[in-house]
Scaffold this active site. Structure first.
Site, PDB file in Angstrom:
ATOM      1  N   CYS A  21      -1.914 -55.054  -8.490  1.00  0.00           N
ATOM      2  CA  CYS A  21      -0.971 -54.591  -9.022  1.00  0.00           C
ATOM      3  C   CYS A  21      -1.264 -52.572  -8.669  1.00  0.00           C
ATOM      4  O   CYS A  21      -0.869 -52.360  -7.325  1.00  0.00           O
ATOM      5  CB  CYS A  21      -0.971 -54.729 -10.280  1.00  0.00           C
ATOM      6  SG  CYS A  21       0.717 -53.362 -11.594  1.00  0.00           S
ATOM      7  N   HIS A  69      -0.933 -59.465 -11.824  1.00  0.00           N
ATOM      8  CA  HIS A  69      -2.710 -60.057 -12.763  1.00  0.00           C
ATOM      9  C   HIS A  69      -3.185 -61.111 -12.674  1.00  0.00           C
ATOM     10  O   HIS A  69      -3.533 -61.197 -14.346  1.00  0.00           O
ATOM     11  CB  HIS A  69      -2.629 -58.646 -13.932  1.00  0.00           C
ATOM     12  CG  HIS A  69      -2.383 -57.716 -13.728  1.00  0.00           C
ATOM     13  ND1 HIS A  69      -3.956 -56.549 -13.051  1.00  0.00           N
ATOM     14  CD2 HIS A  69      -1.249 -56.612 -14.415  1.00  0.00           C
ATOM     15  CE1 HIS A  69      -3.033 -55.571 -13.437  1.00  0.00           C
ATOM     16  NE2 HIS A  69      -1.469 -55.618 -14.127  1.00  0.00           N
ATOM     17  N   GLU A 126      -5.990 -61.943 -12.809  1.00  0.00           N
ATOM     18  CA  GLU A 126      -7.550 -61.575 -13.833  1.00  0.00           C
ATOM     19  C   GLU A 126      -7.097 -61.879 -14.999  1.00  0.00           C
ATOM     20  O   GLU A 126      -8.319 -61.961 -16.021  1.00  0.00           O
ATOM     21  CB  GLU A 126      -8.399 -60.362 -13.460  1.00  0.00           C
ATOM     22  CG  GLU A 126      -7.999 -58.849 -14.014  1.00  0.00           C
ATOM     23  CD  GLU A 126      -6.310 -58.555 -13.862  1.00  0.00           C
ATOM     24  OE1 GLU A 126      -5.543 -59.152 -12.540  1.00  0.00           O
ATOM     25  OE2 GLU A 126      -6.014 -57.804 -13.659  1.00  0.00           O
TER      26      GLU A 126
HETATM   27  N1  GLN Z   1       2.445 -48.652 -12.958  1.00  0.00           N
HETATM   28  C1  GLN Z   1       1.075 -48.528 -12.011  1.00  0.00           C
HETATM   29  C2  GLN Z   1       0.879 -47.439 -10.619  1.00  0.00           C
HETATM   30  O1  GLN Z   1       1.965 -47.306 -10.395  1.00  0.00           O
HETATM   31  C3  GLN Z   1       0.343 -49.775 -11.899  1.00  0.00           C
HETATM   32  C4  GLN Z   1      -0.041 -50.608 -12.951  1.00  0.00           C
HETATM   33  C5  GLN Z   1      -0.964 -52.162 -13.345  1.00  0.00           C
HETATM   34  O2  GLN Z   1      -2.107 -51.361 -12.169  1.00  0.00           O
HETATM   35  N2  GLN Z   1      -0.415 -51.838 -14.387  1.00  0.00           N
HETATM   36  O3  GLN Z   1       0.317 -47.758 -10.470  1.00  0.00           O
END
Ligand code: GLN
Length: 186
Positions: free
Chosen positions: A76, A165, A167
């Protein structure tokens, strides 16, 4: 085999637990110089802009050297940091993956969701939280997982990333694939 989990911010602890369950020795990385002592790194989810602020210029440079030399897995916000091009808004990337990525790409209404995608040909649960979308995949990049038509996990050489995610699901396949990458060095 020592695996670092970048622990500046975000959900680093779930990665630590998963990697330990799989038998890895885990070090929480809070200072850039700790990168010298590990064989692979996980960059967790969180807020990528905040990561950049907390890293500062010197931390960013040190991390850049690491991700261009050693196995790294970003999830992410971690995937955003590893990308070559970031939009919405634009920000600096480590350029370890030849991909374009769009932050917060699912909009407010489906801000977070659990969906089923495919890892290779096999179904896999995917937890998306304010997730980005991979908007461009360069020629040297393999798509490891998809959700609908979208690539959601990719790999280029020693570097892996997922926009979801892993994890947070009860499924260790992605972390196992990363540990295999660290073990085999490619
Ligand atoms: N929205 C976050 C970003 O732009 C990422 C979200 C996340 O890691 N769950 O960095």
């Amino acid at each position: 085999m020592k695996i670092g989990v970048l622990a500046l911010q975000g959900d680093f602890d779930a990665h630590r637990r998963r990697l330990q369950e799989l038998g890895a020795e885990v070090v929480l990385i809070k200072k850039p110089e700790q990168l010298d002592k590990i064989d692979g790194l996980v960059i967790p989810g969180g807020e990528s802009g905040t990561f950049l602020k907390l890293l500062g210029e010197a931390g960013f440079e040190k991390l850049k050297q690491f991700v261009h030399a050693k196995p790294t897995f970003g999830t992410c916000a971690g995937a955003i940091l590893l990308a070559a091009e970031i939009e919405n808004p634009q920000q600096a990337g480590l350029g370890a993956l030849d991909i374009g990525i769009r932050r917060n790409a699912y909009g407010r209404q489906i801000d977070s969701s659990i969906r089923e995608g495919k890892f290779g040909d096999a179904p896999i649960e995917m937890v998306f939280i304010r997730a980005p979308k991979i908007s461009r995949v360069g020629p040297g990049v393999d798509v490891l997982a998809t959700e609908g038509e979208d690539p959601v996990a990719v790999r280029q050489g020693r570097v892996m990333a997922a926009t979801f995610h892993p994890e947070l699901s009860d499924d260790a396949r992605l972390h196992r694939a990363f540990l295999d990458l660290v073990r085999n060095g490619r």
